[in-house]
Motif scaffolding. Structure first.
Motif, short mmCIF file in Angstrom:
data_model
loop_
_atom_site.label_atom_id
_atom_site.label_comp_id
_atom_site.label_asym_id
_atom_site.label_seq_id
_atom_site.Cartn_x
_atom_site.Cartn_y
_atom_site.Cartn_z
N LEU A 47 10.05 -12.74 -27.97
CA LEU A 47 10.47 -11.25 -27.40
C LEU A 47 9.23 -11.30 -26.24
N THR A 48 8.23 -11.77 -26.34
CA THR A 48 7.31 -11.68 -25.31
C THR A 48 7.91 -12.37 -24.01
N ARG A 50 11.05 -12.92 -23.51
CA ARG A 50 12.28 -12.21 -22.72
C ARG A 50 11.56 -11.07 -22.00
N ALA A 51 10.58 -10.26 -22.29
CA ALA A 51 10.03 -9.21 -21.76
C ALA A 51 9.41 -9.90 -20.28
N GLU A 52 8.76 -10.96 -20.23
CA GLU A 52 8.24 -11.49 -19.10
C GLU A 52 9.26 -11.87 -18.12
N ASN A 53 10.36 -12.67 -18.43
CA ASN A 53 11.70 -12.70 -17.80
C ASN A 53 11.89 -11.51 -17.32
N ARG A 54 12.29 -10.58 -18.12
CA ARG A 54 12.70 -9.32 -17.40
C ARG A 54 11.92 -8.67 -16.43
N SER A 55 10.98 -8.59 -16.53
CA SER A 55 9.73 -7.93 -15.60
C SER A 55 9.76 -8.64 -14.36
N ASP A 56 10.31 -10.23 -14.24
CA ASP A 56 9.92 -11.03 -13.05
C ASP A 56 11.39 -10.77 -12.30
N ARG A 58 13.51 -8.33 -12.66
CA ARG A 58 13.91 -6.82 -12.23
C ARG A 58 12.79 -5.92 -11.90
N ARG A 62 12.48 -1.15 -11.63
CA ARG A 62 11.61 -0.45 -12.70
C ARG A 62 11.60 0.89 -12.44
#
Length: 74
Positions: A47-48, A50-56, A58, A62
């Motif tokens: 999950l971490t 996924r969140a790291e990739n999503r913030s990079d 997108r 935000r």
């Protein structure tokens, strides 16, 4: 992948391996706790990641970033 995420995956592998070896060698089911902790650590690392990739990928969409209008004047 950050260093902390790599460490989380290494910890996951170590805990699962220690649990499996402990269970096989001793035959005591208490080592199932190690397998469960490894599973929980793996889910947290996944999950971490996924969140790291999503913030990079997108960061420009935000809600906490301000979007400045483009200057269209000649």
């Amino acid at each position: 992948m950050s260093g902390a995420l790599k460490a989380a995956w290494a910890l996951t592998a170590f805990v699962v391996l220690a649990g499996a070896v402990g269970w096989i060698v001793t035959g005591r089911a208490v080592f199932v706790v190690f397998l469960l902790l490894g599973l929980f650590t793996a889910v947290g690392a996944w999950l971490t990641g996924r969140a790291e990739n999503r913030s990079d990928t997108r960061a420009d969409t935000r809600a906490d970033t301000t979007a400045a209008p483009k200057d269209t004047a000649p």
